[in-house]
Design an enzyme around this catalytic site. Structure first.
Site, PDB file in Angstrom:
ATOM      1  N   ARG A  75      -1.040  -7.787 -21.037  1.00 16.62           N
ATOM      2  CA  ARG A  75      -1.961  -7.402 -22.114  1.00 16.62           C
ATOM      3  C   ARG A  75      -1.288  -6.567 -23.199  1.00 16.62           C
ATOM      4  O   ARG A  75      -1.781  -6.483 -24.313  1.00 16.62           O
ATOM      5  CB  ARG A  75      -3.121  -6.573 -21.554  1.00 16.62           C
ATOM      6  N   PRO A  77       0.817  -1.216   0.000  1.00 18.80           N
ATOM      7  CA  PRO A  77       0.000   0.000   0.000  1.00 18.80           C
ATOM      8  C   PRO A  77       0.856   1.273   0.000  1.00 18.80           C
ATOM      9  O   PRO A  77       0.359   2.353  -0.293  1.00 18.80           O
ATOM     10  CB  PRO A  77      -0.809  -0.094   1.297  1.00 18.80           C
ATOM     11  N   GLU A 133       0.903  -7.087   7.563  1.00 19.56           N
ATOM     12  CA  GLU A 133       1.645  -6.582   8.737  1.00 19.56           C
ATOM     13  C   GLU A 133       3.009  -6.040   8.345  1.00 19.56           C
ATOM     14  O   GLU A 133       3.587  -5.242   9.065  1.00 19.56           O
ATOM     15  CB  GLU A 133       1.803  -7.668   9.805  1.00 19.56           C
ATOM     16  N   ASP A 136      -9.936   0.160 -25.715  1.00 19.46           N
ATOM     17  CA  ASP A 136     -10.412   0.007 -24.353  1.00 19.46           C
ATOM     18  C   ASP A 136     -10.480   1.343 -23.610  1.00 19.46           C
ATOM     19  O   ASP A 136      -9.781   2.269 -23.947  1.00 19.46           O
ATOM     20  CB  ASP A 136      -9.428  -0.900 -23.582  1.00 19.46           C
TER      21      ASP A 136
HETATM   22  C1  J9Q Z   1       0.328  -6.212   0.351  1.00 17.32           C
HETATM   23  N1  J9Q Z   1      -3.077  -3.941   1.032  1.00 17.32           N
HETATM   24  O1  J9Q Z   1      -2.794  -2.909  -1.410  1.00 17.32           O
HETATM   25  C2  J9Q Z   1      -2.883  -2.170  -2.537  1.00 17.32           C
HETATM   26  N2  J9Q Z   1      -1.856  -2.447  -3.318  1.00 17.32           N
HETATM   27  C3  J9Q Z   1      -1.102  -3.365  -2.683  1.00 17.32           C
HETATM   28  C4  J9Q Z   1      -1.697  -3.644  -1.482  1.00 17.32           C
HETATM   29  C5  J9Q Z   1      -1.255  -4.578  -0.425  1.00 17.32           C
HETATM   30  C6  J9Q Z   1      -1.955  -4.690   0.787  1.00 17.32           C
HETATM   31  C7  J9Q Z   1      -1.506  -5.576   1.758  1.00 17.32           C
HETATM   32  C8  J9Q Z   1      -0.369  -6.328   1.533  1.00 17.32           C
HETATM   33  C9  J9Q Z   1      -0.120  -5.340  -0.632  1.00 17.32           C
END
Ligand code: J9Q
Length: 248
Positions: free
Chosen positions: A153, A88, A115, A168
């Site tokens: 793709r 994230p 975590e 697209d």
């Molecule tokens: C590993 N939320 O979330 C959005 N892109 C990647 C992730 C993510 C997450 C939790 C663990 C990646």
């Protein structure tokens, strides 16, 4: 193109990689995906991939050794491979990135858990961090699949017909126009006459207008980035005008 996936849940990748266009691309050898179980890169008797966090707190942290060992082994074999951590905290993934990243032919995808992982992995073995969006997931496995699909793709020959990629949504920055198939009337709802007219010029104009209408209503943020022709700008101005008169 080669994708090496580093994960503690290799089973997640079975059917997503076997089905549909991605499955076909794999069968045809256009794309190769190697799912690697991080447990196979452990050297302790319990084959541990995570441990308690220093300083205390809830949850477990992924140990550095198995990930570093896996990345170094792959890079020794393939020095041009680049590693991505799905997290994230990464740069937000979008269509433009998917396209540019398809120019590189070997990606190592590190699936972290929510975590987190030992910070030294980031410093020693991560070339780039990617996020697919702002929501909580248990791990990077689904983001890795999203990455593989969106990047693959763009490979020549991935799609049956090459034109559907460029037509697209997002490649031209607008949402798709409404689509219809038979029957011509369903539950009293008729397909727009213009689509049955056989007049291809008119059909194309209708579709462009409906694309703009939808984008204006559902994703006005996309219009700021879209490259619109003079004609499209005129249609958009007309749609906005209608919107205002409808409000009054
Ligand atoms: C590993 N939320 O979330 C959005 N892109 C990647 C992730 C993510 C997450 C939790 C663990 C990646």
């Amino acid at each position: 193109m080669i994708f090496d996936i580093l994960t503690i849940f290799p089973g997640i990748f079975k059917s997503p990689l076997a089905e549909s266009l991605l499955g076909k691309a794999l069968n045809r050898g256009l794309v190769e995906v190697r799912v690697r179980n991080l447990r196979d890169f452990t050297e302790d008797k319990h084959r541990l991939t995570d441990d308690y966090p220093y300083g205390g707190g809830a949850g477990m942290v992924m140990k550095p050794e198995p990930i570093i060992r896996a990345v170094e082994e792959i890079k020794t074999e393939a020095p041009d491979a680049r590693s991505i951590l799905l997290t994230p905290q990464g740069e937000r993934f979008h269509q433009g990135l998917a396209k540019s990243m398809s120019a590189h032919q070997h990606w190592i995808l590190i699936c972290g858990r929510y975590e987190g992982l030992d910070e030294r992995v980031r410093l020693l073995a991560v070339d780039r961090e990617i996020s697919i969006g702002d929501y909580i997931l248990t791990g990077g496995e689904v983001p890795a699949l999203v990455f593989i699909e969106a990047v693959s793709r763009h490979l020549p020959g991935f799609l049956g017909c090459e034109q559907s990629l460029d037509e697209d949504s997002f490649s031209h920055g607008l949402l798709e126009y409404p689509q219809y198939t038979r029957p011509a009337v369903f539950r009293g709802m008729a397909v727009p006459d213009v689509l049955l007219s056989g007049n291809h010029g008119q059909i194309e104009r209708w579709r462009r207008k409906e694309s703009l209408r939808r984008t204006l209503h559902k994703r006005p943020d996309l219009l700021k980035k879209a490259q619109l022709s003079e004609e499209e700008q005129a249609i958009l101005a007309e749609l906005k005008n209608q919107q205002e008169t409808a409000i009054e």
